[in-house]
Design a protein around this motif. Sequence first.
Motif, PDB file in Angstrom:
ATOM      1  N   PHE A 146       0.816  -1.209   0.000  1.00 18.16           N
ATOM      2  CA  PHE A 146       0.000   0.000   0.000  1.00 18.16           C
ATOM      3  C   PHE A 146       0.854   1.266   0.000  1.00 18.16           C
ATOM      4  O   PHE A 146       0.439   2.298   0.517  1.00 18.16           O
ATOM      5  CB  PHE A 146      -0.933  -0.005   1.218  1.00 18.16           C
ATOM      6  CG  PHE A 146      -1.866  -1.174   1.253  1.00 18.16           C
ATOM      7  CD1 PHE A 146      -3.051  -1.155   0.545  1.00 18.16           C
ATOM      8  CD2 PHE A 146      -1.534  -2.297   1.984  1.00 18.16           C
ATOM      9  CE1 PHE A 146      -3.913  -2.241   0.574  1.00 18.16           C
ATOM     10  CE2 PHE A 146      -2.397  -3.387   2.023  1.00 18.16           C
ATOM     11  CZ  PHE A 146      -3.573  -3.363   1.316  1.00 18.16           C
ATOM     12  N   VAL A 147       2.062   1.171  -0.550  1.00 17.40           N
ATOM     13  CA  VAL A 147       2.947   2.327  -0.608  1.00 17.40           C
ATOM     14  C   VAL A 147       2.339   3.437  -1.463  1.00 17.40           C
ATOM     15  O   VAL A 147       2.576   4.627  -1.229  1.00 17.40           O
ATOM     16  CB  VAL A 147       4.325   1.922  -1.160  1.00 17.40           C
ATOM     17  CG1 VAL A 147       5.254   3.128  -1.270  1.00 17.40           C
ATOM     18  CG2 VAL A 147       4.957   0.845  -0.290  1.00 17.40           C
ATOM     19  N   PHE A 148       1.538   3.050  -2.450  1.00 16.62           N
ATOM     20  CA  PHE A 148       0.949   4.037  -3.364  1.00 16.62           C
ATOM     21  C   PHE A 148      -0.126   4.873  -2.691  1.00 16.62           C
ATOM     22  O   PHE A 148      -0.486   5.943  -3.195  1.00 16.62           O
ATOM     23  CB  PHE A 148       0.355   3.315  -4.576  1.00 16.62           C
ATOM     24  CG  PHE A 148      -0.873   2.524  -4.264  1.00 16.62           C
ATOM     25  CD1 PHE A 148      -2.144   3.087  -4.395  1.00 16.62           C
ATOM     26  CD2 PHE A 148      -0.781   1.209  -3.824  1.00 16.62           C
ATOM     27  CE1 PHE A 148      -3.286   2.361  -4.101  1.00 16.62           C
ATOM     28  CE2 PHE A 148      -1.913   0.481  -3.517  1.00 16.62           C
ATOM     29  CZ  PHE A 148      -3.163   1.052  -3.656  1.00 16.62           C
ATOM     30  N   VAL A 149      -0.684   4.411  -1.555  1.00 14.31           N
ATOM     31  CA  VAL A 149      -1.814   5.101  -0.922  1.00 14.31           C
ATOM     32  C   VAL A 149      -1.442   6.520  -0.493  1.00 14.31           C
ATOM     33  O   VAL A 149      -2.168   7.474  -0.816  1.00 14.31           O
ATOM     34  CB  VAL A 149      -2.360   4.281   0.262  1.00 14.31           C
ATOM     35  CG1 VAL A 149      -3.443   5.064   0.999  1.00 14.31           C
ATOM     36  CG2 VAL A 149      -2.931   2.953  -0.238  1.00 14.31           C
ATOM     37  N   PRO A 150      -0.331   6.749   0.259  1.00 11.63           N
ATOM     38  CA  PRO A 150       0.029   8.133   0.599  1.00 11.63           C
ATOM     39  C   PRO A 150       0.294   9.001  -0.632  1.00 11.63           C
ATOM     40  O   PRO A 150      -0.074  10.181  -0.646  1.00 11.63           O
ATOM     41  CB  PRO A 150       1.296   7.976   1.450  1.00 11.63           C
ATOM     42  CG  PRO A 150       1.229   6.590   1.985  1.00 11.63           C
ATOM     43  CD  PRO A 150       0.579   5.783   0.902  1.00 11.63           C
TER      44      PRO A 150
END
Length: 338
Positions: A146-150
């Motif tokens: 979920f690195v793309f979430v921020p």
Amino acid sequence: MEDITATTNEYNTDYILYQSDYCSKEYVARVGSIAIPIFFSIVIILSLIGNVMVLVILALYESLQSLTNIFILNLAVSDLMFTLGLPFWACSFIWGWIFGDAVCKGVNFVFFIGFYSSILFLMLMTIQRYVAVVYPLSDWETGQKFVFVPILAWVVSAAAAIPASVQSSVVSDPNDPNSLHCEPNSESDKFVVIYLQNFFFVSAFIVMAFCYIRILQTVFRTRAQRRHRTIKLIFCIVVVFFVSWAPYNIVIFLQLLSHHEIKAFLECNVSKHLDYALYVFKFLAFSHCCLNPVFYAFIGVKFRNHLKMILQKVFQRQRVTDHDQQRIATVQTQCSVL
């Protein structure tokens, strides 16, 4: 003819009295020019201390492989960006906008990125807490997938901040041409900015309310030893978010009704009361940036322990420095006697 003239004169008299009463907001403006800079100064100091301390603790003691810590880091950054706009708004309440058109657009862009990203990261932290409690076997907490979430949150915040930046410019006060303000170019532009703020708040609150209701249902079904402490923490987070932002969003929405020429909101007393309410609730809403570190970081046991360690090191170093200076002073005194 005399009846027409008399009616016209009566209408003009009533209109002039109404206009002078309606436009007489000098005392309201004077209160704002004194109260807002003072309060903003307090919020700026507390926000800088709290959020910078969060960043220091995360950098020195915490792992950024945890998604929770990543959200706390981004929330602190967004709150600092939000805080950067407050000195400019404080100065504008005293001297008007003296920084030029480019700075007006830039400050609006940074300020609203901080505003929208703060709401988004609060919502994402709520979703993360919801998944961790309701679906404890999920790998959401690892954060690797979920690195793309921020990044997505920052992109959405920047996109939402563009209208407030592009559609703002330095305009003169109709009642005082020498007084400049950084405001939306037109009423329609102002509507877009305010409706967008309302949309973000309502959407975030609906998501947070749903998540925390499900969390509470799950917690009540379990027999966790710290169940009551968890419930109190969740309750505080929801209440603080709602109490901080709900009144402000309601007031700015009600002020829009006067621009739509709804009679009840065109009355002088109603308009003045809304202005005073906007000052009070703006104080409350903008102070949320210095409350986030308390509720999302320092309320945790690990963060409190890290803060104690930092403070102990600082005071211990200060004591060592004072002791060394005292020894040097003693030696210099002895040498001068000899």
